[in-house]
Design a protein around this motif. Structure first.
Motif, mmCIF file in Angstrom:
data_model
loop_
_atom_site.group_PDB
_atom_site.id
_atom_site.type_symbol
_atom_site.label_atom_id
_atom_site.label_comp_id
_atom_site.label_asym_id
_atom_site.label_seq_id
_atom_site.Cartn_x
_atom_site.Cartn_y
_atom_site.Cartn_z
ATOM 1 N N PRO A 43 0.799 -1.237 0.000
ATOM 2 C CA PRO A 43 0.000 0.000 0.000
ATOM 3 C C PRO A 43 0.832 1.288 0.000
ATOM 4 N N GLU A 44 2.181 1.158 0.105
ATOM 5 C CA GLU A 44 3.006 2.368 0.206
ATOM 6 C C GLU A 44 3.050 3.124 -1.141
ATOM 7 N N LYS A 61 0.367 5.727 -2.207
ATOM 8 C CA LYS A 61 0.374 6.927 -1.353
ATOM 9 C C LYS A 61 1.436 7.918 -1.841
ATOM 10 N N TYR A 62 2.617 7.381 -2.156
ATOM 11 C CA TYR A 62 3.695 8.246 -2.628
ATOM 12 C C TYR A 62 3.403 8.770 -4.033
ATOM 13 N N MET A 102 2.665 14.856 2.615
ATOM 14 C CA MET A 102 2.375 14.109 3.847
ATOM 15 C C MET A 102 2.001 12.676 3.484
ATOM 16 N N ILE A 103 2.531 11.725 4.241
ATOM 17 C CA ILE A 103 2.177 10.317 4.059
ATOM 18 C C ILE A 103 1.599 9.834 5.390
ATOM 19 N N ASP A 104 0.376 9.351 5.376
ATOM 20 C CA ASP A 104 -0.305 8.911 6.598
ATOM 21 C C ASP A 104 -0.238 9.978 7.697
ATOM 22 N N GLY A 105 -0.412 11.218 7.301
ATOM 23 C CA GLY A 105 -0.464 12.301 8.283
ATOM 24 C C GLY A 105 0.895 12.774 8.788
ATOM 25 N N ALA A 106 1.986 12.201 8.273
ATOM 26 C CA ALA A 106 3.326 12.623 8.728
ATOM 27 C C ALA A 106 4.124 13.145 7.526
#
Ligand code: HEM
Length: 428
Positions: A108-109, A112-113, A246-250
């Protein structure tokens, strides 16, 4: 590793030999034999882990689109000898990758990127930078014409123009472009004595990997500083989008943002340089085709697609099998490694009649130079746009072109294309 059909040792040696990629015809001949006789077969080459070689268009497409069974992350995505794999694992605390970028990620990474910049690379956004690209294209043509009737098109025009475009879009200052060109050529052309860091003709796998690790360290140092700068001073550039992503809020970590910059900076120019030089090579040896495209610009998109097929700048990518599977009648086991041979797919005679002929009017032209599936080239619209704009400018201002010497392709199994294209031309 599964058992299955095996590739004869001489053909296996050819497809991992950078010299064969430079010589080109022996490579095309080897691929044609494999497509005919062993379209998915095992290469057992001393010094390499065994890997499946996939040479038919349909099989490459099928594997590329199945991003659940065929993964990018578990092993290196670019063919490397065992010694190099071991050295990277040692250097990177067990990771098979020197760089962590989109091409080394899986779901799943990965999505997102990819989502961070996906819109930026779509035609709607590219429209907003078209005028900028045209200014760079015009300046490249001015420079070529100022050379007075002869140039090395690969070196003087094709390698500089996409570099300038992608660096401007990314936000790298022009004064640093020579450094970016050098580092990219080292990363992609590490096997070519004209392009690698030490100009060495023969290098051990360990030496080559050490040099590559140094190149990656230079990229990381440069881009980590750039990410910090954009977080402190955001601008209207791609570098800022990545640095502030931002990735997963970070916030995206420094190592990953450097990898992101590296893939955009590197994938974004040597590839387009190669297909741009390939298009000019084809026109220079076929005055009739040159005249046709010059007179009828509706042929330009066809010329560009054919150049991207005929040159195939990205020559392979590797995948790793996630779960036991069967493809083309061959059983593969989880953990098996395989090579997607894009050149071979693009010269598959069952899809492209007379594949070695350059035909700007080829239709349909379902080439696989940009790959397919989840990892399909993020920059494909940009690459096409850059080439279209440059050739519009070139065709307006050139009356004729011909070869002024023997073109040479780079000796690299990964990203390759013309590295020398001596050209004689008349301005319009
Ligand atoms: C991925 C080819 C131009 C950025 C790829 C892949 C190929 C490719 C074969 C892997 C596809 C797959 O695994 O299915 C090319 C060719 C180009 C070109 C032939 C020029 C003619 C560009 C440009 C950029 C770019 C101009 C950006 C400025 C990328 C990125 C990826 C990628 C970021 C990774 C995508 C992912 O893994 O999700 N390209 N490329 N490329 N390309 Fe390109």
């Amino acid at each position: 590793m599964s058992a299955g059909p095996k590739i004869p040792p001489d053909l296996a040696a050819t497809i991992v030999d950078p010299l064969a990629y430079g010589a080109w015809q022996p490579l095309l001949d080897a691929y044609a034999t494999l497509r005919r006789e062993a379209p998915i077969a095992l290469a057992e080459i001393p010094g390499y882990r065994p890997f499946w070689v996939v040479t038919r268009h349909a099989d490459i497409l099928k594997i590329s689109k199945d991003n659940t069974t065929f993964l990018n992350n578990p092993a290196t995505v670019v063919l490397a000898p065992i010694m190099a794999e071991m050295f990277v694992a040692h250097l990177m605390n067990g990771s098979p990758h020197l760089v962590k970028s989109l091409v080394q990620m899986d779901a799943p990474e990965h999505p997102k990127y990819r989502r961070l910049t996906q819109d930026w690379f779509m035609p709607a956004n590219l429209k907003t930078i078209e005028a900028n690209i045209r200014t760079i294209a015009k300046a490249s043509v001015d420079k070529m014409l100022a050379m007075g009737g002869e140039c090395d098109f690969a070196r003087d025009v094709a390698s500089m123009y996409p570099l300038h475009v992608v660096m401007e879009l990314l936000g790298v200052p022009e004064s640093d472009e020579p450094l970016m060109l050098k580092l990219t050529q080292e990363l992609f052309g590490g096997q070519d004595p004209d392009l690698n860091r030490t100009r060495a003709v023969q290098m051990s796998a360990e030496e080559a990997t050490k040099i590559m690790a140094q190149t990656v360290a230079d990229f990381n140092a440069y881009f980590e500083a750039m990410a910090q700068d954009r977080r402190a001073n955001p601008r209207q550039d791609l570098a800022t989008i990545i640095a502030t992503g931002m990735i997963d809020g970070a916030p995206i970590p420094d190592y990953e943002s450097a990898g992101y910059y590296t893939i955009v900076a590197t994938a974004g120019h040597d590839t387009t340089s190669a297909s741009t030089a390939g298009a000019m090579w084809a026109l220079a040896q076929d005055p009739e085709q040159f005249a046709k495209v010059k007179a009828d610009r509706t042929l330009l998109p066809g010329l560009i697609e054919e150049a991207i097929r005929w040159t195939t700048p990205v020559q392979h990518f590797m995948r790793t099998v996630a779960a036991d599977t069967e493809i083309g009648g061959v059983s593969m086991k989880a953990g098996d490694w395989l090579m997607l041979c894009y050149i071979s797919g693009n010269y598959d005679e069952s899809v492209f009649p007379e594949p070695e002929r350059f035909d700007a009017t080829r239709s349909p032209n379902r080439h696989i130079s940009f790959g397919s599936g989840a990892h399909q080239c993020l920059g494909l619209h940009l690459a096409r746009l850059e080439m279209k704009i440059l050739f519009e400018e070139l065709l307006d201002r050139l009356d004729s072109v011909e070869l002024a010497g023997e073109p040479k392709r780079s000796q690299s199994t990964f990203v390759g294309g013309p590295k020398t294209l001596p050209l004689r031309f008349k301005a319009a």
